[in-house]
Enzyme design. Structure first.
Site, PDB file in Angstrom:
ATOM      1  N   GLU A  78      -2.330   9.367   1.176  1.00 46.12           N
ATOM      2  CA  GLU A  78      -1.026   8.894   0.702  1.00 46.12           C
ATOM      3  C   GLU A  78      -0.909   8.953  -0.820  1.00 46.12           C
ATOM      4  O   GLU A  78       0.100   9.398  -1.358  1.00 46.12           O
ATOM      5  CB  GLU A  78      -0.758   7.462   1.198  1.00 46.12           C
ATOM      6  CG  GLU A  78      -0.364   7.358   2.661  1.00 46.12           C
ATOM      7  CD  GLU A  78      -1.557   7.365   3.607  1.00 46.12           C
ATOM      8  OE1 GLU A  78      -2.705   7.414   3.117  1.00 46.12           O
ATOM      9  OE2 GLU A  78      -1.346   7.327   4.837  1.00 46.12           O
ATOM     10  N   HIS A 147       1.020  -2.367  10.645  1.00 53.12           N
ATOM     11  CA  HIS A 147       2.031  -1.350  10.966  1.00 53.12           C
ATOM     12  C   HIS A 147       3.401  -1.984  11.163  1.00 53.12           C
ATOM     13  O   HIS A 147       4.246  -1.428  11.871  1.00 53.12           O
ATOM     14  CB  HIS A 147       1.654  -0.573  12.227  1.00 53.12           C
ATOM     15  CG  HIS A 147       0.469   0.323  12.078  1.00 53.12           C
ATOM     16  ND1 HIS A 147      -0.817  -0.162  12.003  1.00 53.12           N
ATOM     17  CD2 HIS A 147       0.360   1.671  11.968  1.00 53.12           C
ATOM     18  CE1 HIS A 147      -1.659   0.863  11.868  1.00 53.12           C
ATOM     19  NE2 HIS A 147      -0.967   1.978  11.844  1.00 53.12           N
TER      20      HIS A 147
END
Lengths: 342, 330
Positions: A78, A147
């Protein structure tokens, strides 16, 4: 509007007869595809964005349409892809960086906050970072603590970044197109639970300015400010309030930075009461900022303190029995609104 | 950790005139840094700054192999990179003094000098923070189909940052024209790299399949020859390279780090014997490419130019207060 029809919720945007309806996910894909066709400088990079069309299937078809040069599957890196976005943006490209879950934006903090957000300022206005970072927010998918977070407040805090969080397919397409055309780094948060939401989206070209709130429902007695999927919670609450004689006005800021402070204050001045609803944590969050803006700007018009409703200040638990307790729901909004109007 | 240097490549195809230009660049950086130190110690400069003294052969050796439209990213110890890529002395000093005439209108300062006219995408206050940016510039070059090259300068301290490895991995996957230049000056701030970097430095890149070499960073001829090879290779689509340039930070971590208790004076004296400027001077004289008076004249000319630039910067105006909230957004 927003009534349950065969299990599918209708988006609250004005529905003109004959206008087509598409899902939130389709609206995002359409915005990206139209912009990529218009501007060769745009490319898309992220984990599983190309061959898989993203884990939420939002980007299916873009690889075929634009090829692997412009729709790029990246390693699970990322920070690296955010950095590539910044470098490519500084040197003339207009990257869209895809960070699958909002929780993973914690891995790109340096690249966004220290690099992207500051490059224009630190260079005295010479360099620009026209980059979009699209990611997700929202709980209730039974995905547990890593998440499910809604971390948009972290980015809304930072000068130099813009933050958009569309609630409807119409807003999603218009805001995404504006984000791509903006010369600043823009973080766009999409609620994972909204991708299948259908709503009217015109065939013809349009964009929506970043920094313009939208009145999703007019009312007289209380202003409910709501963001992203909380707009639907607020609509449900507004209908329940209607049935007991309380008329709620619903305003969606659509972007938290820039924030359309004028529209929020104006509505609160009209209704004399305000409640702010957002799925981020209530502590030090978007609700606190907006409540403060309203309290400052509408103080002499208010008949009650401005109330905030956010996610419970706990990591999002896995068990449905607990997870649902952590997210604001319509009944709680109704009770809070009633207490303000009592 | 100092890995054995690769053999000095024989290609040094610059003529005497170009070597003198390189010499002038190195002298300019040295003089700039000594002057910046004076400005600090005489309280004429706000904040602190990080000096590049001792490492000049790397910036100049690499940048002499670049075109103006090639990109570099720099570090907190970045004055040398900026100057070697073509920055002007007056705007550099003006930025160090926080003046409107500086490269960033005084908003960046010593650690953030950027100049897109010379391909300088910016110095960076975050160690390793520009690895992604340099790699993104490489991605941009590939997508635009030009034959530019992007050079990422960083110190051995950045070997501790994960972003570097994410970036090198992608650069190799996609054959991006990025040269990662590790200036191994032995210390990350106050800590010797033997306490910070396990294993092989070069091996960090070869693990990704990236072409990697350790070289003598004090010898500009070696640096330049190696740079030409890897830059030409990248320009032709050969992909990224990783150079460990072994060098030494002659001064402290920053201008205020004057007693340096973390290392010995003996160690410093050993490295001082390999001053990159002296090495080049000796070679130019010995190979009869320059005479003593020519080198002396260059030093004098640089000194005058630096003095003029400082005078310009000191006389320049501070930015107006109305500028404070400008340039937050484009």
């Amino acid at each position: 509007m927003s009534t349950l029809e065969n299990g599918t919720r209708r988006s609250p945007a004005i529905h003109a007869p004959g206008e087509r309806e598409i899902t939130f996910g389709e609206a995002i894909r359409e915005a990206i595809a139209e912009e990529m066709a218009r501007d060769q400088r745009i490319f898309l990079i992220g984990e599983d964005v190309a061959a898989a069309g993203s884990v939420f299937k939002v980007l299916v078809g873009l690889l075929d349409e634009f090829g692997p040069e412009r729709v790029i599957d990246s390693p699970i890196s990322e920070a690296g892809i955010a950095g590539i976005g910044v470098g490519a943006a500084i040197t003339g490209m207009r990257p869209i960086v895809d960070i699958m879950f909002g929780d993973f934006t914690t891995l790109v903090m340096d690249q966004l906050i220290n690099q992207a957000a500051k490059t224009h300022y630190m260079s005295g206005g010479k360099l620009t970072v026209p980059m979009v970072l699209r990611t997700t927010l929202g709980a209730s998918r039974r995905s547990a603590a890593q998440h499910s977070q809604s971390l948009h407040a972290l980015f809304s805090h930072i000068p130099g970044l813009k933050v958009a969080m569309p609630a409807t397919p119409y807003d999603a397409k218009g805001l995404m197109k504006s984000a791509i055309r903006d010369d600043n780094p823009v973080v766009i948060f999409e609620d994972k639970m909204l991708y299948q939401e259908k709503g009217p989206v015109p065939e013809e070209e349009y964009t929506l300015p970043l920094g313009q709130a939208d009145v999703k429902r007019s009312g007289e007695d209380i202003t409910i400010v709501a963001t992203s999927s909380m707009v639907y919670v607020a609509l449900e609450a507004a209908e329940k309030l209607d049935s007991i004689g309380i008329s709620a006005e619903l305003i969606d800021p659509r972007t938290t930075n820039p924030l359309d402070t004028g529209a929020l204050i104006q509505s609160a001045q009209k209704t004399s009461r305000a409640l702010v609803l957002d799925e981020g944590y209530s502590q030090y969050g978007v609700t606190g900022e907006i409540a403060s803006v309203i309290a400052d700007g509408a103080f002499y018009y208010l008949d009650a303190p401005v109330k905030r409703i956010g996610a419970m200040n706990v990591p999002v638990p896995f068990s449905p029995a607990m997870e649902d307790l952590t997210i604001p729901n319509a009944d709680f909004v109704v009770e809070t609104a009633k207490s303000l109007c009592g | 950790m100092s890995e054995t240097n690769d053999t000095n490549p024989s290609i040094t195809d610059l003529d005497a005139e170009h070597w003198l230009q390189a010499y002038e660049q190195m002298v300019m950086i040295r003089t700039f840094e000594e002057t910046a130190n004076d400005l600090y110690t005489s309280a004429r400069m706000p904040g602190i700054t990080h000096l590049y003294i001792g490492e000049e052969a790397i910036a100049v050796g690499i940048c002499e192999a670049l075109r103006q439209d090639d990109y570099i990213t720099s570090t907190h110890r970045g004055h040398g990179h900026c100057l070697a890529k073509g920055a002007a002395l007056d705007k550099m000093f003006a930025e160090l003094l926080g003046k409107e005439a500086g490269y960033c209108r005084g908003k960046g300062g010593s650690m953030h000098i950027a100049d897109q006219e010379t391909g300088n995408l910016g110095a960076n206050g975050i160690v390793g923070g520009s690895a992604g940016i340099a790699t993104g510039a490489g991605m941009s070059i590939k997508l635009r189909g030009t034959d530019q090259v992007s050079v990422c300068f960083f110190g051995d301290g950045a070997l501790g940052q994960g972003l570097l490895y994410e970036s090198m991995n992608m650069a190799q996957l996609w054959k991006l024209p990025v040269i990662y230049v590790c200036e191994n000056n032995q210390y990350g701030e106050y800590t010797h790299n033997s306490k910070a970097a396990a294993g092989s430095m070069v091996g960090r890149a070869t693990g990704f399949g990236v072409h990697a070499q350790a070289i003598d960073g004090q010898d500009i001829r070696t640096v330049h020859a190696t740079a030409r090879l890897v830059i030409d290779r990248a320009r032709k689509g050969g992909g990224p390279a990783f150079l460990v340039c072994n060098t030494y930070r002659f001064r402290g971590h920053h201008v205020g780090d004057i007693d340096r208790p973390y290392r010995t004076r003996e160690e410093e004296a050993e490295w001082a014997k390999r001053d990159p400027l002296t090495l080049l001077e000796d070679w130019l004289l010995k190979s009869k490419q320059a005479e003593e008076h020519v080198l002396e004249r260059i030093k004098q000319e640089v000194k005058t130019a630096v003095d003029d630039a400082v005078a310009f910067a000191e006389e320049a105006s501070f930015p107006s207060e109305s500028e404070v909230d400008q340039h937050v957004y484009a």
